[in-house]
Scaffold this active site. Structure first.
Site, PDB file in Angstrom:
ATOM      1  N   CYS A   1       7.941  14.615 -56.434  1.00 26.54           N
ATOM      2  CA  CYS A   1       7.827  14.539 -54.987  1.00 26.54           C
ATOM      3  C   CYS A   1       6.709  15.455 -54.511  1.00 26.54           C
ATOM      4  O   CYS A   1       6.660  16.636 -54.860  1.00 26.54           O
ATOM      5  CB  CYS A   1       9.153  14.951 -54.353  1.00 26.54           C
ATOM      6  SG  CYS A   1       9.020  15.125 -52.576  1.00 26.54           S
TER       7      CYS A   1
ATOM      8  N   CYS B   1      14.522  22.332 -33.446  1.00 21.85           N
ATOM      9  CA  CYS B   1      14.125  21.348 -34.457  1.00 21.85           C
ATOM     10  C   CYS B   1      14.425  19.938 -33.974  1.00 21.85           C
ATOM     11  O   CYS B   1      14.346  18.989 -34.733  1.00 21.85           O
ATOM     12  CB  CYS B   1      14.818  21.640 -35.784  1.00 21.85           C
ATOM     13  SG  CYS B   1      16.592  21.747 -35.633  1.00 21.85           S
TER      14      CYS B   1
END
Ligand code: SAH
Length: 450
Positions: free
Chosen positions: A157, A405
């Site tokens: 990843c 967030c």
């Protein structure tokens, strides 16, 4: 519009859940992995009252934002949403979303600062949690497919440091060599659930955590030896016990298998200790930029600073030298332990930490007569509890720094704070999570003078 129909569509917008949006027959049509400016043929897969979902079957004209995805798992893997457009285009979408949410939900139409790009676009994460699955005698280690619990094998990843790959390979060999049973969510059988790796951005120290259903791990020494041989930066290996039928990755109990269960990193010049359970911003370099901004805006001058949702105490501690006192509140006991340790380790004597729900602790502090000059909040996505906003308004601090967030819940809370007599001075988006749909915002509010 009907299911299975094929229509021509021009993509004019893009959501942060990763879908391009076009309009046809008075309906919005959402098409995953498309970009603003794409002209496509969409196959309609689902029709709702005012919108529909489609799949791009042909792209006649590609958006100028498009790039060739640099990951073989995109878009099957649920980790990244934006590997098909330039980083610049992604930043534009994120900045717009913050601005739009503040305007529509937050009743704030003032300026929003230009989004701050992440210092690193790849390899920026300091932590990864890989689910495991077994099929045809092979182990899958990777991430869940979008909106599913199917594991897509993905060991390289790009969001993680390259060092994580070696750790996953050690696990694969160990699982095969000792026939370690992988957990199956359907049946509830098996032992190994997740592999979780955390690496300090500045110290490079690594923590490896094995999430399993039992309190004992077979061949644990062989695993630890192999891990440390492959990656000498591994300072500790811990077993996290999660026997429950749940989507929550980590259980409450951690048992060190090697080392003391913690690593150290450096954040804004402070040395911080972290265990597997404590929250730590995943993009360290961008977190430091956010903390510097928060600290510059909060600018305590001998005032009491209330740091709500403080995790391991990092934001508050980064401005302790200019405050009279820092009072941190955090609900996870291990994070509070780290916060206390971090204060002591850095010679900070004017910080105390309460392990409690933020709203309850604020009410208690109010009862004790605490009157902070600055309130910092950094809540999870659901934002602040309404009763907490009420308590903050009664505290009547001069300044509030809201680190968020989720710009929708930020905007909801900003609307309440504005009604309560505060004015937004700064709204600054920061891209903490490149290539995903998440965006962080630092919002600074000041009390209107009567
Ligand atoms: N300010 C910290 C952590 C922010 S993440 C940092 O920058 O690192 C949000 C934190 O809120 C997490 O540590 C989480 O455990 C904590 N939290 C979640 N719900 C809470 C609640 N109701 N009361 C107090 N803390 C909570």
């Amino acid at each position: 519009m009907k299911k299975n129909e094929r229509i021509a569509l021009t993509v004019t917008d893009c959501t942060l859940s990763g879908s391009g949006v076009g309009h046809a027959d008075g309906m919005a049509v959402l098409v995953p992995a498309t970009a603003v400016g794409d002209e496509i043929t969409a196959h309609i897969v689902k029709v709702k009252k005012t919108y529909a979902f489609g799949k791009a079957v042909e792209i006649h004209r590609a958006s100028p934002d498009r790039i060739v995805p640099d990951c073989a798992a995109f878009p099957r893997c649920g980790g990244c949403l934006f590997r098909h457009i330039t980083y610049k285009a992604e930043l534009r979408l994120k900045e717009n979303q913050v601005r739009e949410n503040l305007r529509r939900i937050g009743q704030y139409a003032g300026p929003v600062e230009p989004i701050v790009p992440s210092p690193k676009v790849d390899g920026y994460r300091n932590k990864a949690q890989y689910p495991l699955a077994a099929s045809d005698g092979k182990v899958q280690i990777g991430f869940f497919a979008p909106r599913s619990h199917r594991v897509i094998d993905c060991r390289d990843c790009r969001l993680q440091p390259p060092s994580f790959r070696a750790v996953l390979d050690v696990f694969d060999t160990w699982i095969q060599t000792y026939h370690i049973p992988v957990y199956d969510e359907q049946t509830g059988h098996g032992l190994l659930r997740h592999i979780y790796i955390r690496q300090g951005e500045h110290t490079r120290q690594m923590l490896v955590c094995v999430v399993a259903t039992k309190m004992k791990l077979p061949h644990a020494d062989a695993l630890c030896d192999a891990l440390q041989a492959a990656e000498p930066q591994i300072k500790t290996v811990v077993l996290n016990v999660n026997p429950d039928d749940t989507n929550v990755i980590l259980g409450r109990q951690c048992i060190p298998l090697r080392g003391d269960g913690t690593i150290e990193d450096v954040l804004c010049g402070l040395s911080v200790r972290l265990n597997a359970l404590s929250f730590y911003q995943v993009n360290t370099l961008q977190a430091e930029a956010i903390y510097r901004k928060a600290s510059q805006l909060a600018a305590p001058e001998g005032e009491t600073v209330l740091d709500l949702y403080c995790g391991a105490g990092t934001i508050g501690l980064s401005m302790a030298d200019r405050a009279k006192e820092i009072i941190g509140v955090e609900i996870i006991p291990e994070a509070v332990e780290d916060a206390r340790y971090n204060a002591a380790r850095n010679g900070i004597g004017n910080a105390r930490f309460l392990c409690a729900d933020a709203a309850e602790a604020a009410a208690t502090l109010e009862g004790e007569g605490v009157r902070p000059g600055v309130v910092l909040v950094d809540p999870p996505r659901k934002g602040c509890a309404p009763e907490l906003i009420g308590t903050i308004l009664r505290f009547a601090p001069d300044r509030i720094v809201y680190v968020s967030c989720d710009s929708a819940t930020l905007a909801r809370d900003v609307a309440l704070l504005q009604t309560g007599g505060y004015t937004v001075q700064t709204a600054a988006p920061f891209d903490m999570f490149p290539r995903t749909g998440h965006v962080e915002t630092v919002c600074f509010l000041q009390r209107q003078k009567e």
